[in-house]
Design a protein around this motif. Structure first.
Motif, PDB file in Angstrom:
ATOM      1  N   ARG A   1       0.896  -1.247  -0.097  1.00 55.79           N
ATOM      2  CA  ARG A   1      -0.244  -0.179  -0.095  1.00 55.79           C
ATOM      3  C   ARG A   1       0.873   1.219   0.097  1.00 55.79           C
ATOM      4  NH1 ARG A   1      -2.987   3.433  -1.391  1.00 55.79           N
ATOM      5  NH2 ARG A   1      -4.952   3.831  -0.401  1.00 55.79           N
TER       6      ARG A   1
ATOM      7  N   TYR B   1       0.954   5.301  -0.288  1.00 56.20           N
ATOM      8  CA  TYR B   1       0.216   6.472  -0.335  1.00 56.20           C
ATOM      9  C   TYR B   1       0.997   7.760  -1.084  1.00 56.20           C
ATOM     10  CZ  TYR B   1      -2.616   4.432   3.433  1.00 56.20           C
ATOM     11  OH  TYR B   1      -3.559   3.581   3.871  1.00 56.20           O
TER      12      TYR B   1
ATOM     13  N   SER C   1      -7.251  -2.094   7.878  1.00 55.56           N
ATOM     14  CA  SER C   1      -8.045  -1.483   6.986  1.00 55.56           C
ATOM     15  C   SER C   1      -8.265  -2.365   5.813  1.00 55.56           C
ATOM     16  CB  SER C   1      -7.509   0.167   6.584  1.00 55.56           C
ATOM     17  OG  SER C   1      -7.713   0.924   7.599  1.00 55.56           O
TER      18      SER C   1
ATOM     19  N   LEU D   1     -11.826  -1.654   4.264  1.00 59.11           N
ATOM     20  CA  LEU D   1     -11.765  -0.139   4.249  1.00 59.11           C
ATOM     21  C   LEU D   1     -11.164   0.492   3.204  1.00 59.11           C
ATOM     22  CD1 LEU D   1     -12.132   0.145   8.175  1.00 59.11           C
ATOM     23  CD2 LEU D   1     -13.797   0.506   6.633  1.00 59.11           C
ATOM     24  N   ASP D   2     -10.204  -0.042   2.849  1.00 60.41           N
ATOM     25  CA  ASP D   2      -8.985   0.415   1.882  1.00 60.41           C
ATOM     26  C   ASP D   2      -8.732  -0.718   0.898  1.00 60.41           C
ATOM     27  OD1 ASP D   2      -7.696   2.259   0.912  1.00 60.41           O
ATOM     28  OD2 ASP D   2      -6.088   2.093   2.472  1.00 60.41           O
TER      29      ASP D   2
ATOM     30  N   GLU E   1     -16.736   0.617  -4.377  1.00 64.76           N
ATOM     31  CA  GLU E   1     -17.008   1.339  -3.005  1.00 64.76           C
ATOM     32  C   GLU E   1     -18.413   0.534  -2.422  1.00 64.76           C
ATOM     33  OE1 GLU E   1     -16.493   4.254  -0.972  1.00 64.76           O
ATOM     34  OE2 GLU E   1     -14.885   5.166  -2.034  1.00 64.76           O
ATOM     35  N   ASP E   2     -19.564   0.630  -3.380  1.00 61.78           N
ATOM     36  CA  ASP E   2     -20.677   0.138  -2.856  1.00 61.78           C
ATOM     37  C   ASP E   2     -20.741  -1.326  -2.628  1.00 61.78           C
ATOM     38  OD1 ASP E   2     -21.916   2.668  -2.768  1.00 61.78           O
ATOM     39  OD2 ASP E   2     -23.021   2.369  -4.615  1.00 61.78           O
TER      40      ASP E   2
ATOM     41  N   ALA F   1     -18.877  -1.893   0.843  1.00 57.66           N
ATOM     42  CA  ALA F   1     -19.791  -1.392   1.781  1.00 57.66           C
ATOM     43  C   ALA F   1     -20.727  -2.639   2.027  1.00 57.66           C
ATOM     44  CB  ALA F   1     -20.500  -0.307   1.521  1.00 57.66           C
ATOM     45  N   ALA F   2     -21.158  -3.245   1.149  1.00 53.54           N
ATOM     46  CA  ALA F   2     -22.267  -4.432   1.191  1.00 53.54           C
ATOM     47  C   ALA F   2     -21.588  -5.521   1.913  1.00 53.54           C
ATOM     48  CB  ALA F   2     -23.010  -4.698  -0.095  1.00 53.54           C
TER      49      ALA F   2
ATOM     50  N   ARG G   1     -18.725  -5.607   3.607  1.00 59.55           N
ATOM     51  CA  ARG G   1     -18.470  -5.178   5.112  1.00 59.55           C
ATOM     52  C   ARG G   1     -19.788  -5.234   6.000  1.00 59.55           C
ATOM     53  NH1 ARG G   1     -15.871  -0.402   3.238  1.00 59.55           N
ATOM     54  NH2 ARG G   1     -17.549   0.826   3.787  1.00 59.55           N
ATOM     55  N   ALA G   2     -20.850  -4.829   5.311  1.00 56.42           N
ATOM     56  CA  ALA G   2     -21.868  -5.013   6.146  1.00 56.42           C
ATOM     57  C   ALA G   2     -22.561  -6.171   6.805  1.00 56.42           C
ATOM     58  CB  ALA G   2     -23.284  -4.218   5.466  1.00 56.42           C
TER      59      ALA G   2
ATOM     60  N   PHE H   1     -16.796  -4.147  13.568  1.00 56.96           N
ATOM     61  CA  PHE H   1     -15.862  -3.214  13.909  1.00 56.96           C
ATOM     62  C   PHE H   1     -15.715  -2.989  15.343  1.00 56.96           C
ATOM     63  CE2 PHE H   1     -16.301  -2.665   9.263  1.00 56.96           C
ATOM     64  CZ  PHE H   1     -15.203  -2.442   8.956  1.00 56.96           C
TER      65      PHE H   1
ATOM     66  N   PHE I   1     -13.549  -0.200  17.763  1.00 51.08           N
ATOM     67  CA  PHE I   1     -12.456   0.848  17.547  1.00 51.08           C
ATOM     68  C   PHE I   1     -11.952   1.395  19.050  1.00 51.08           C
ATOM     69  CE2 PHE I   1     -15.704   1.329  14.383  1.00 51.08           C
ATOM     70  CZ  PHE I   1     -14.952   1.249  13.188  1.00 51.08           C
TER      71      PHE I   1
ATOM     72  N   ASN J   1     -16.405   4.590  18.923  1.00 53.38           N
ATOM     73  CA  ASN J   1     -17.338   5.162  17.783  1.00 53.38           C
ATOM     74  C   ASN J   1     -18.937   4.833  17.979  1.00 53.38           C
ATOM     75  OD1 ASN J   1     -14.573   5.765  17.151  1.00 53.38           O
ATOM     76  ND2 ASN J   1     -14.945   5.613  15.011  1.00 53.38           N
TER      77      ASN J   1
ATOM     78  N   THR K   1     -17.600   6.017  10.871  1.00 54.12           N
ATOM     79  CA  THR K   1     -18.118   4.708  11.568  1.00 54.12           C
ATOM     80  C   THR K   1     -19.184   4.100  10.789  1.00 54.12           C
ATOM     81  OG1 THR K   1     -17.609   5.633  13.574  1.00 54.12           O
ATOM     82  CG2 THR K   1     -19.022   3.737  13.871  1.00 54.12           C
TER      83      THR K   1
ATOM     84  N   ARG L   1     -20.050   4.638   7.510  1.00 59.23           N
ATOM     85  CA  ARG L   1     -19.368   4.049   6.193  1.00 59.23           C
ATOM     86  C   ARG L   1     -18.773   2.858   6.733  1.00 59.23           C
ATOM     87  NH1 ARG L   1     -17.937   6.939   2.315  1.00 59.23           N
ATOM     88  NH2 ARG L   1     -17.617   5.189   1.318  1.00 59.23           N
ATOM     89  N   ALA L   2     -18.184   2.698   7.702  1.00 58.59           N
ATOM     90  CA  ALA L   2     -17.324   1.419   7.870  1.00 58.59           C
ATOM     91  C   ALA L   2     -18.382   0.449   8.154  1.00 58.59           C
ATOM     92  CB  ALA L   2     -16.368   1.435   8.939  1.00 58.59           C
ATOM     93  N   LEU L   3     -19.506   0.485   9.049  1.00 55.84           N
ATOM     94  CA  LEU L   3     -20.495  -0.515   9.134  1.00 55.84           C
ATOM     95  C   LEU L   3     -21.247  -1.034   7.899  1.00 55.84           C
ATOM     96  CD1 LEU L   3     -21.927   0.801  12.370  1.00 55.84           C
ATOM     97  CD2 LEU L   3     -20.249  -0.961  12.014  1.00 55.84           C
ATOM     98  N   GLY L   4     -20.992  -0.181   6.598  1.00 51.96           N
ATOM     99  CA  GLY L   4     -21.692  -0.610   5.406  1.00 51.96           C
ATOM    100  C   GLY L   4     -22.667   0.375   4.773  1.00 51.96           C
TER     101      GLY L   4
ATOM    102  N   THR M   1     -11.438   5.857   6.040  1.00 48.87           N
ATOM    103  CA  THR M   1     -10.155   5.592   6.938  1.00 48.87           C
ATOM    104  C   THR M   1      -9.732   6.860   7.505  1.00 48.87           C
ATOM    105  OG1 THR M   1      -8.759   5.663   4.891  1.00 48.87           O
ATOM    106  CG2 THR M   1      -9.158   3.456   5.772  1.00 48.87           C
TER     107      THR M   1
END
Lengths: 224, 391
Positions: free
Chosen positions: A9, A11, A49, A54-55, A74-75, A78-79, A81-82, A87, A89, A93, B288, B290-293, B385
């Motif tokens: 990775r 940056y 991440s 997340l990345d 991205e979408d 997200a789906a 991850r859901a 998570f 933290f 959070n 948060t 966004r992380a959760l989906g 992130t």
């Protein structure tokens, strides 16, 4: 199984390139509790991440239970991850305006569960972390340890395969830190969760199955 | 499923002062919009509702209002028997010669204003068919009786039922109070045309109102009135006449909308500022979620929804204040006085209509959407992130 192959990775920071991770190869079997350790800036949070979706890596492949994360939009990420990742933290959070139960319910809003089913899941998750009697409290009415347990309930409520925890004991006193590590260990043992945790906390090594040490973006040591 | 609205509502409640200040700015725009539009509506109602398509006004050619006009008795007589003019069942032509005077009368708050006094004949009450007596009765000729429009009765001293009206060294007893669907007539005093003159006669009148039966070729009749050498008057329908008088209201309407847009733009910046602050304050929460989906679209929708809730709160406040302000102006100030082209005063009653409330709602909604969109887009574009690092 979590598999990372030749993962790097990089940056861009202005004209400079920062190599956060270089050529990481890693395999974590299902149902393992793993700690990622190393000094600040060693790349452990970046690695977490990437594992959590997340990345995306600059090169190489990340696969979780056969699902290649590289190339997902991205979408789609997200789906994914859901459905598959919980998570935890360092600073919990939690959403301050929602009660403990409502915070735990948040990931369930992305499922097709009915309201009654969601309530059932929330109650179960709060029982697992021992906070069923605190469900109507707002985060500012809970101690740090209790807030982290609510966050863990939120992480497990959709019954994900993978839990990622970023310094989960970093903001807690010794007693609460032990309780949280013990709870994570119990989730691994009783519910067969795969847990990947970034930590500086040396006592974590008593609870985990494996520890990976990173330094300057490179995996330097693995301890069983 | 989107992020639940209670998340946004509770965040608004947590930031009570900021929420109230921003909603207050929006409420102010809604209040001013309601107040000004109700004035415009009242003004248009006053001028336009006075008109009936089957009633025509004949005046001297070139006159823009009956105050500036003079019509001879011969012309009135010729008009009375012109084919195409409606009659009562008894054969009386529905022709109302009217004479205008504009005495200065004292207002209840101590000022003096020119009031339009209209001398009419009994048939005038048949021609003005929207006039309704809310108290008392019509005046009898030659006994110095007068009737007063409801707005004039509220605004001027001594114009209550049974009181005495005095000007030109004579006096009249008020025997009736009338309404006229909010039309300008409600700001007038009506009395027998013969009583207006000390000797009981007049050489003519200011203008003539007359009724035509439905289906009459109005344009042909108007041409004939203009071309007939015995009459030679300019006739037009009451609707057209009052549309011309309402031109001023159109300018006021545009001014109102311009003012609303300028104020609304200010309120949009207020809402935007509040929402940017909300996004900055809640960056870690956004990370948060966004992380959760939750998707970028969910975040965008959620923050726009929050901004719209803020604007709706402002709308509700604005409507309450606006309706109270309208009631206050109507009750305490007896409406708003307007000087007409004829220099007489007409009292406008402010009117809040559903259309006004809907327009104000649209404006508030727009302020919420525009004010919320850019901060919401900023929130939705945050990298997960990076957002999580702000915890």
């Amino acid at each position: 199984m979590i598999t990372l192959q030749q993962v790097s990775r990089v940056y861009r920071r202005g004209a400079d390139e920062v190599h956060a991770l270089e050529q990481i190869n890693l395999a974590i079997p299902d149902g393992t509790f793993v700690a990622l350790m190393g000094p600040s800036g060693s790349g452990k949070s970046t690695l977490l991440s990437l594992i959590a979706g997340l990345d995306q890596p600059s090169s190489g492949n990340v696969a979780i239970n056969g699902q290649m994360l590289s190339g997902l939009s991205e979408d789609q990420l997200a789906a994914w991850r859901a459905a598959h990742v919980g998570f935890v933290f360092q600073f919990y959070n939690l959403i301050p305006v929602l009660s403990a139960a409502e915070n735990v319910e948040v990931p369930l809003l992305l499922t097709r569960l009915s309201k009654a089913a969601r309530r059932q899941h929330v109650e179960t998750a709060l029982q697992i972390v021992g906070l069923a009697d605190r469900q109507h409290h707002r985060p500012n009415q809970l101690s740090g340890g209790e807030q982290q347990r609510v966050a863990i309930a939120r992480a497990v409520v959709v019954d994900p395969d993978l839990l990622v925890a970023d310094e989960p004991t970093g903001d807690l006193d010794a007693k609460n830190a032990d309780d949280i590590l013990d709870l994570l260990r119990r989730l691994k043992n009783e519910f067969h969760k795969t847990i990947v945790m970034v930590t500086h906390d040396p006592r974590a090594e008593r609870y985990v199955d494996q520890t990976f040490h990173l330094d300057k973006g490179v995996l330097v040591k693995k301890e069983e | 499923m989107p992020i639940p609205l209670k998340y946004n509502l509770r965040n608004l409640m947590v930031r009570k002062m900021t929420t109230l200040a921003t909603a207050g700015g929006i409420a102010l725009v809604v209040l001013v919009t309601i107040l000004l539009l109700s004035l415009v509506t009242g003004l248009r109602q006053m001028l336009v509702s006075a008109g009936s398509p089957n009633t025509l006004i004949a005046m001297r050619k070139g006159a823009t209002s009956d105050v500036m006009s003079f019509v001879t008795r011969d012309a009135v007589q010729a008009l009375r028997y012109l084919p195409g003019v409606a009659q009562t069942a008894e054969g009386e032509p529905l022709v109302s010669p009217e004479f205008i005077k504009q005495p200065l009368l004292p207002t209840k708050d101590g000022g003096k204003e020119m009031v339009l006094v209209r001398g009419i004949t009994p048939v005038g009450f048949l021609v003005h068919d929207r006039v309704r007596f809310v108290a008392g009765r019509a005046p009898r000729p030659a006994v110095r009786e007068a009737v007063v429009g409801i707005a004039a009765s509220r605004r001027y001293q001594g114009l209550g039922l049974g009181e005495t009206l005095s000007f030109d060294e004579r006096s009249w007893t008020i025997v009736g109070i009338f309404s006229a669907d909010g039309a300008a007539f409600e700001s007038e005093v009506w009395l027998d045309v013969g009583d207006l003159f000390k000797d009981g006669t007049a050489a003519g009148c200011s203008g003539v109102r007359f009724v035509i039966p439905p289906g009459t070729d109005r344009e042909a009749l108007i041409r004939r009135i203009a071309e007939d050498p015995r009459i030679s008057l300019a006739a037009r329908s009451e609707i057209d006449y009052y549309e011309e008088q309402a031109e001023g209201a159109k300018a006021l309407y545009l001014l109102t909308m311009l003012l609303a847009i300028i104020m609304g733009t200010g309120a949009v910046f207020g809402a935007m500022n509040t929402m940017f602050a909300a996004v900055t304050h809640r960056t870690a929460e956004i990370g948060t979620l966004r992380a959760l989906g939750f998707s970028r679209r969910s975040i965008l929708t959620s923050f726009v929804a929050e901004s719209v809730c803020l604007s709706l709160l402002g709308y509700v406040l604005g409507v309450v204040l606006g309706i109270a302000a309208v009631a206050l102006v109507n009750q305490l100030m007896h409406g708003v006085a307007f000087q007409l082209a004829s220099f007489s005063t007409a009292v406008v009653t402010l009117r809040v209509s559903p259309e006004i409330l809907l327009l104000a709602l649209g404006l508030a909604f727009l302020m919420g959407i525009v004010g919320g969109f850019f901060p919401a887009r900023h929130a939705a574009r945050l990298r997960v992130t990076e957002a999580l690092r702000r915890a």
